[in-house]
Scaffold this motif. Structure first.
Motif, PDB file in Angstrom:
ATOM      1  N   GLU A  18      50.319  46.088  59.140  1.00 44.73           N
ATOM      2  CA  GLU A  18      51.096  45.522  58.036  1.00 44.73           C
ATOM      3  C   GLU A  18      50.398  44.462  57.418  1.00 44.73           C
ATOM      4  O   GLU A  18      50.648  44.380  56.159  1.00 44.73           O
ATOM      5  CB  GLU A  18      52.306  44.765  58.784  1.00 44.73           C
ATOM      6  N   ALA A  19      49.310  43.614  57.775  1.00 43.76           N
ATOM      7  CA  ALA A  19      48.845  42.692  57.104  1.00 43.76           C
ATOM      8  C   ALA A  19      47.636  43.422  56.154  1.00 43.76           C
ATOM      9  O   ALA A  19      47.539  42.751  55.147  1.00 43.76           O
ATOM     10  CB  ALA A  19      48.015  41.910  58.131  1.00 43.76           C
ATOM     11  N   VAL A  20      47.200  44.495  56.575  1.00 47.75           N
ATOM     12  CA  VAL A  20      46.043  45.227  55.658  1.00 47.75           C
ATOM     13  C   VAL A  20      46.818  45.672  54.548  1.00 47.75           C
ATOM     14  O   VAL A  20      46.707  45.601  53.402  1.00 47.75           O
ATOM     15  CB  VAL A  20      45.472  46.345  56.530  1.00 47.75           C
ATOM     16  N   GLU A  21      48.091  46.373  54.698  1.00 42.89           N
ATOM     17  CA  GLU A  21      48.994  46.899  53.925  1.00 42.89           C
ATOM     18  C   GLU A  21      49.260  45.882  52.657  1.00 42.89           C
ATOM     19  O   GLU A  21      49.380  46.004  51.584  1.00 42.89           O
ATOM     20  CB  GLU A  21      50.251  47.349  54.218  1.00 42.89           C
ATOM     21  N   ARG A  22      49.591  44.396  53.172  1.00 45.91           N
ATOM     22  CA  ARG A  22      50.129  43.312  52.321  1.00 45.91           C
ATOM     23  C   ARG A  22      48.756  43.165  51.480  1.00 45.91           C
ATOM     24  O   ARG A  22      48.934  42.689  50.280  1.00 45.91           O
ATOM     25  CB  ARG A  22      50.680  42.229  53.055  1.00 45.91           C
ATOM     26  N   ALA A  23      47.688  43.062  51.943  1.00 51.32           N
ATOM     27  CA  ALA A  23      46.469  42.557  51.544  1.00 51.32           C
ATOM     28  C   ALA A  23      45.936  43.566  50.321  1.00 51.32           C
ATOM     29  O   ALA A  23      45.813  43.350  49.144  1.00 51.32           O
ATOM     30  CB  ALA A  23      45.218  42.466  52.245  1.00 51.32           C
ATOM     31  N   ARG A  24      46.251  44.970  50.480  1.00 52.10           N
ATOM     32  CA  ARG A  24      45.995  46.064  49.641  1.00 52.10           C
ATOM     33  C   ARG A  24      46.950  45.837  48.487  1.00 52.10           C
ATOM     34  O   ARG A  24      46.811  46.144  47.147  1.00 52.10           O
ATOM     35  CB  ARG A  24      46.311  47.402  50.235  1.00 52.10           C
ATOM     36  N   LEU A  25      48.238  45.476  48.785  1.00 52.57           N
ATOM     37  CA  LEU A  25      49.194  45.437  47.521  1.00 52.57           C
ATOM     38  C   LEU A  25      48.816  44.103  46.557  1.00 52.57           C
ATOM     39  O   LEU A  25      49.262  44.228  45.351  1.00 52.57           O
ATOM     40  CB  LEU A  25      50.490  45.267  48.090  1.00 52.57           C
ATOM     41  N   ARG A  26      48.055  43.229  47.193  1.00 53.21           N
ATOM     42  CA  ARG A  26      47.745  42.028  46.381  1.00 53.21           C
ATOM     43  C   ARG A  26      46.407  42.380  45.644  1.00 53.21           C
ATOM     44  O   ARG A  26      46.138  41.517  44.581  1.00 53.21           O
ATOM     45  CB  ARG A  26      47.616  40.818  47.250  1.00 53.21           C
ATOM     46  N   LEU A  27      45.731  43.472  45.954  1.00 57.29           N
ATOM     47  CA  LEU A  27      44.542  43.576  45.050  1.00 57.29           C
ATOM     48  C   LEU A  27      44.716  43.943  43.716  1.00 57.29           C
ATOM     49  O   LEU A  27      45.852  44.849  43.432  1.00 57.29           O
ATOM     50  CB  LEU A  27      43.793  44.632  45.685  1.00 57.29           C
ATOM     51  N   PRO A  28      44.012  43.975  42.573  1.00 59.56           N
ATOM     52  CA  PRO A  28      44.161  44.304  41.178  1.00 59.56           C
ATOM     53  C   PRO A  28      44.108  45.778  41.173  1.00 59.56           C
ATOM     54  O   PRO A  28      43.519  46.653  42.024  1.00 59.56           O
ATOM     55  CB  PRO A  28      43.082  43.886  40.466  1.00 59.56           C
ATOM     56  N   GLN A  29      45.111  46.608  40.235  1.00 55.07           N
ATOM     57  CA  GLN A  29      44.959  47.876  40.158  1.00 55.07           C
ATOM     58  C   GLN A  29      44.725  48.192  38.733  1.00 55.07           C
ATOM     59  O   GLN A  29      44.660  47.474  38.031  1.00 55.07           O
ATOM     60  CB  GLN A  29      46.456  48.554  40.510  1.00 55.07           C
ATOM     61  N   GLY A  30      44.600  49.421  38.651  1.00 60.09           N
ATOM     62  CA  GLY A  30      44.240  50.158  37.270  1.00 60.09           C
ATOM     63  C   GLY A  30      42.967  49.813  36.876  1.00 60.09           C
ATOM     64  O   GLY A  30      41.895  49.422  37.378  1.00 60.09           O
ATOM     65  N   PRO A  31      42.745  50.208  35.325  1.00 58.61           N
ATOM     66  CA  PRO A  31      41.334  50.165  34.937  1.00 58.61           C
ATOM     67  C   PRO A  31      40.942  48.658  34.755  1.00 58.61           C
ATOM     68  O   PRO A  31      41.562  47.687  34.447  1.00 58.61           O
ATOM     69  CB  PRO A  31      41.655  50.696  33.504  1.00 58.61           C
ATOM     70  N   GLY A  32      39.505  48.015  35.121  1.00 57.51           N
ATOM     71  CA  GLY A  32      39.009  46.809  34.907  1.00 57.51           C
ATOM     72  C   GLY A  32      38.908  46.508  33.323  1.00 57.51           C
ATOM     73  O   GLY A  32      38.933  47.169  32.506  1.00 57.51           O
ATOM     74  N   LEU A  33      38.651  45.203  33.134  1.00 55.21           N
ATOM     75  CA  LEU A  33      38.265  44.799  31.710  1.00 55.21           C
ATOM     76  C   LEU A  33      36.914  45.206  31.589  1.00 55.21           C
ATOM     77  O   LEU A  33      36.055  45.104  32.327  1.00 55.21           O
ATOM     78  CB  LEU A  33      38.428  43.354  31.886  1.00 55.21           C
ATOM     79  N   GLU A  34      36.642  45.175  30.243  1.00 53.42           N
ATOM     80  CA  GLU A  34      35.089  45.448  29.673  1.00 53.42           C
ATOM     81  C   GLU A  34      34.674  44.318  29.556  1.00 53.42           C
ATOM     82  O   GLU A  34      33.350  44.460  29.607  1.00 53.42           O
ATOM     83  CB  GLU A  34      35.251  46.311  28.465  1.00 53.42           C
ATOM     84  N   ARG A  35      35.153  42.987  29.566  1.00 52.34           N
ATOM     85  CA  ARG A  35      34.409  41.947  29.441  1.00 52.34           C
ATOM     86  C   ARG A  35      35.182  40.810  30.243  1.00 52.34           C
ATOM     87  O   ARG A  35      36.497  40.778  30.527  1.00 52.34           O
ATOM     88  CB  ARG A  35      34.329  41.325  27.861  1.00 52.34           C
ATOM     89  N   CYS A  36      34.068  40.011  30.822  1.00 52.15           N
ATOM     90  CA  CYS A  36      34.645  39.042  32.018  1.00 52.15           C
ATOM     91  C   CYS A  36      35.722  38.188  31.201  1.00 52.15           C
ATOM     92  O   CYS A  36      35.452  37.731  29.972  1.00 52.15           O
ATOM     93  CB  CYS A  36      33.555  38.243  32.349  1.00 52.15           C
ATOM     94  N   GLU A  37      36.748  37.973  31.970  1.00 54.11           N
ATOM     95  CA  GLU A  37      37.707  36.898  31.322  1.00 54.11           C
ATOM     96  C   GLU A  37      37.458  35.394  31.211  1.00 54.11           C
ATOM     97  O   GLU A  37      38.151  34.658  30.604  1.00 54.11           O
ATOM     98  CB  GLU A  37      39.084  37.081  31.985  1.00 54.11           C
ATOM     99  N   GLU A  38      36.309  35.244  32.036  1.00 57.59           N
ATOM    100  CA  GLU A  38      35.858  33.680  31.933  1.00 57.59           C
ATOM    101  C   GLU A  38      34.580  33.310  31.036  1.00 57.59           C
ATOM    102  O   GLU A  38      34.632  32.428  30.309  1.00 57.59           O
ATOM    103  CB  GLU A  38      35.437  33.249  33.540  1.00 57.59           C
ATOM    104  N   CYS A  39      33.643  34.426  31.009  1.00 54.02           N
ATOM    105  CA  CYS A  39      32.512  34.174  29.921  1.00 54.02           C
ATOM    106  C   CYS A  39      32.185  35.157  29.317  1.00 54.02           C
ATOM    107  O   CYS A  39      31.387  34.848  28.239  1.00 54.02           O
ATOM    108  CB  CYS A  39      31.073  34.041  31.101  1.00 54.02           C
ATOM    109  N   ASP A  40      33.091  36.124  29.231  1.00 56.85           N
ATOM    110  CA  ASP A  40      32.949  37.292  28.165  1.00 56.85           C
ATOM    111  C   ASP A  40      31.870  38.068  28.049  1.00 56.85           C
ATOM    112  O   ASP A  40      31.392  38.830  27.302  1.00 56.85           O
ATOM    113  CB  ASP A  40      32.999  36.636  26.711  1.00 56.85           C
ATOM    114  N   ALA A  41      31.202  38.037  29.178  1.00 60.28           N
ATOM    115  CA  ALA A  41      29.838  38.886  29.551  1.00 60.28           C
ATOM    116  C   ALA A  41      30.438  40.214  29.475  1.00 60.28           C
ATOM    117  O   ALA A  41      31.587  40.635  30.461  1.00 60.28           O
ATOM    118  CB  ALA A  41      29.205  38.464  30.601  1.00 60.28           C
TER     119      ALA A  41
END
Length: 87
Positions: free
Chosen positions: A21-44
């Motif tokens: 159950e703990a592993v399932e809860r952790a997996r649900l909190r992980l980001p899903q879908g396509p990632g960003l092409e540029r870093c949201e903090e430094c724009d790299a």
């Protein structure tokens, strides 16, 4: 050993269910879908290989490492468990 109404493996089954159950809860909190092409903090730019490896990635490697360090995350077991001392 007398265990009452519980089966012989009841404690192990309960531990396994709790961990599952703990592993399932952790997996649900992980980001899903396509990632960003540029870093949201430094724009790299975030390499395509990283976006494929980490679904929903939002930070470049350098910013992620800094974020993990601030959060106190470590991939190493520094507690010195008995098992690690035996090796």
């Amino acid at each position: 050993m007398a265990t009452g109404w519980a089966g012989d493996n009841a404690v192990n089954e309960q531990i396994e269910a709790t961990v599952k159950e703990a592993v399932e809860r952790a997996r649900l909190r992980l980001p899903q879908g396509p990632g960003l092409e540029r870093c949201e903090e430094c724009d790299a730019p975030i390499p395509e290989a990283r976006r494929k490896a980490v679904p929903g990635v939002r930070l470049c490697v350098a910013c992620q490492a800094a974020h993990d360090e601030e959060a106190g995350f470590s991939a190493y077991n520094r507690r010195g468990s008995k098992d690690s001392q035996l090796r």
